[in-house]
Design a protein around this motif. Structure first.
Motif, PDB file in Angstrom:
ATOM      1  N   VAL A  42       0.836  -1.202   0.000  1.00 52.09           N
ATOM      2  CA  VAL A  42       0.000   0.000   0.000  1.00 52.09           C
ATOM      3  C   VAL A  42       0.873   1.255   0.000  1.00 52.09           C
ATOM      4  O   VAL A  42       0.593   2.220  -0.723  1.00 52.09           O
ATOM      5  CB  VAL A  42      -0.971  -0.012   1.197  1.00 52.09           C
ATOM      6  CG1 VAL A  42      -1.623   1.330   1.397  1.00 52.09           C
ATOM      7  CG2 VAL A  42      -2.023  -1.094   1.008  1.00 52.09           C
ATOM      8  N   ILE A  43       1.942   1.271   0.749  1.00 60.90           N
ATOM      9  CA  ILE A  43       2.840   2.431   0.789  1.00 60.90           C
ATOM     10  C   ILE A  43       3.476   2.656  -0.583  1.00 60.90           C
ATOM     11  O   ILE A  43       3.566   3.790  -1.061  1.00 60.90           O
ATOM     12  CB  ILE A  43       3.903   2.265   1.885  1.00 60.90           C
ATOM     13  CG1 ILE A  43       3.259   2.408   3.269  1.00 60.90           C
ATOM     14  CG2 ILE A  43       5.041   3.270   1.715  1.00 60.90           C
ATOM     15  CD1 ILE A  43       4.174   2.076   4.424  1.00 60.90           C
ATOM     16  N   ALA A  44       3.903   1.584  -1.242  1.00 58.79           N
ATOM     17  CA  ALA A  44       4.504   1.716  -2.576  1.00 58.79           C
ATOM     18  C   ALA A  44       3.493   2.290  -3.566  1.00 58.79           C
ATOM     19  O   ALA A  44       3.817   3.184  -4.357  1.00 58.79           O
ATOM     20  CB  ALA A  44       5.011   0.362  -3.058  1.00 58.79           C
ATOM     21  N   ILE A  45       2.271   1.837  -3.522  1.00 55.52           N
ATOM     22  CA  ILE A  45       1.233   2.343  -4.426  1.00 55.52           C
ATOM     23  C   ILE A  45       0.904   3.800  -4.106  1.00 55.52           C
ATOM     24  O   ILE A  45       0.703   4.606  -5.016  1.00 55.52           O
ATOM     25  CB  ILE A  45      -0.024   1.447  -4.358  1.00 55.52           C
ATOM     26  CG1 ILE A  45       0.286   0.092  -5.003  1.00 55.52           C
ATOM     27  CG2 ILE A  45      -1.212   2.105  -5.034  1.00 55.52           C
ATOM     28  CD1 ILE A  45      -0.794  -0.936  -4.854  1.00 55.52           C
ATOM     29  N   MET A  46       0.879   4.160  -2.829  1.00 51.64           N
ATOM     30  CA  MET A  46       0.585   5.550  -2.457  1.00 51.64           C
ATOM     31  C   MET A  46       1.684   6.495  -2.958  1.00 51.64           C
ATOM     32  O   MET A  46       1.387   7.594  -3.426  1.00 51.64           O
ATOM     33  CB  MET A  46       0.416   5.661  -0.941  1.00 51.64           C
ATOM     34  CG  MET A  46      -0.894   5.067  -0.453  1.00 51.64           C
ATOM     35  SD  MET A  46      -1.099   5.146   1.325  1.00 51.64           S
ATOM     36  CE  MET A  46      -1.120   6.895   1.601  1.00 51.64           C
ATOM     37  N   ARG A  47       2.938   6.075  -2.891  1.00 46.57           N
ATOM     38  CA  ARG A  47       4.022   6.906  -3.410  1.00 46.57           C
ATOM     39  C   ARG A  47       3.885   7.084  -4.916  1.00 46.57           C
ATOM     40  O   ARG A  47       4.069   8.173  -5.445  1.00 46.57           O
ATOM     41  CB  ARG A  47       5.375   6.287  -3.077  1.00 46.57           C
ATOM     42  CG  ARG A  47       5.779   6.484  -1.655  1.00 46.57           C
ATOM     43  CD  ARG A  47       7.186   6.000  -1.447  1.00 46.57           C
ATOM     44  NE  ARG A  47       7.581   6.226  -0.068  1.00 46.57           N
ATOM     45  CZ  ARG A  47       8.783   6.041   0.378  1.00 46.57           C
ATOM     46  NH1 ARG A  47       9.735   5.633  -0.445  1.00 46.57           N
ATOM     47  NH2 ARG A  47       9.073   6.262   1.636  1.00 46.57           N
TER      48      ARG A  47
END
Length: 176
Positions: free
Chosen positions: A31-36
């Motif tokens: 989720v963090i990778a997609i948000m970035r």
């Protein structure tokens, strides 16, 4: 033989707390990778949209400036602001039938038919420090009573993924 209640319960054991935490950590990393990635995409789209809007606005400004001239104007300098009544090409003056002056190729601007703007939209005297460029041409029809004015405006910043460009075309007729 039927399993006892105690044996059945030990076989139907659920997910442990450690397994749940590992799954949550893996999900959180994704989720963090997609948000970035979404943040970068949103910033890029916002920048491109703003630049495209300005490119269109600057093309419209130049078109309005040219349409304000008289059909036979051949002296107004529209490469400066405010335009001066001498030192320029205006709308090409009295042109022969099927003639064209200026050009709309951003890569090879024609002197007197191009101007440059900085990142804030202020008119520059040359291409040094230009963020936007405008070029225009004027063509006549076979009767020399109709002029086609074409204005092309583009962002010239090399850091843009795809430099936005806008081309506007308007007609001006000579009323006998």
């Amino acid at each position: 033989m039927e399993p006892t209640t105690k044996t059945r319960a030990s076989r139907e054991g659920g997910v442990t707390l450690i397994e749940t935490m590992i799954a949550a950590i893996i999900l959180l990393i994704g989720v963090i990778a997609i948000m970035r990635l979404m943040g970068v995409a949103i910033a890029q789209n916002l920048s491109q949209g703003d630049v495209q809007t300005r490119v269109s606005e600057y093309a419209e400004d130049k078109m309005e400036q040219l349409l304000a001239l008289s059909f036979t104007d051949g002296t107004t300098n529209t490469t400066v602001f405010p335009p001066t009544s001498t030192g320029g090409n205006g709308l090409g003056g009295i042109m022969a039938a099927n003639a064209t002056v200026g050009g709309t190729n951003i890569s090879s601007p024609v002197s007197g038919y191009s101007d440059y703007l900085d990142i804030s939209g202020n008119l520059l005297t040359n291409s040094t420090g230009a963020y936007y460029e405008r070029v225009w041409s004027i063509s006549t029809d076979s009767t020399a009573t109709l002029k086609t004015i074409t204005v092309t405006s583009a962002a010239t910043d090399a850091t843009l993924v795809a430099a936005p460009t806008t081309t506007l075309v308007c007609l001006m007729s000579k009323i006998p």
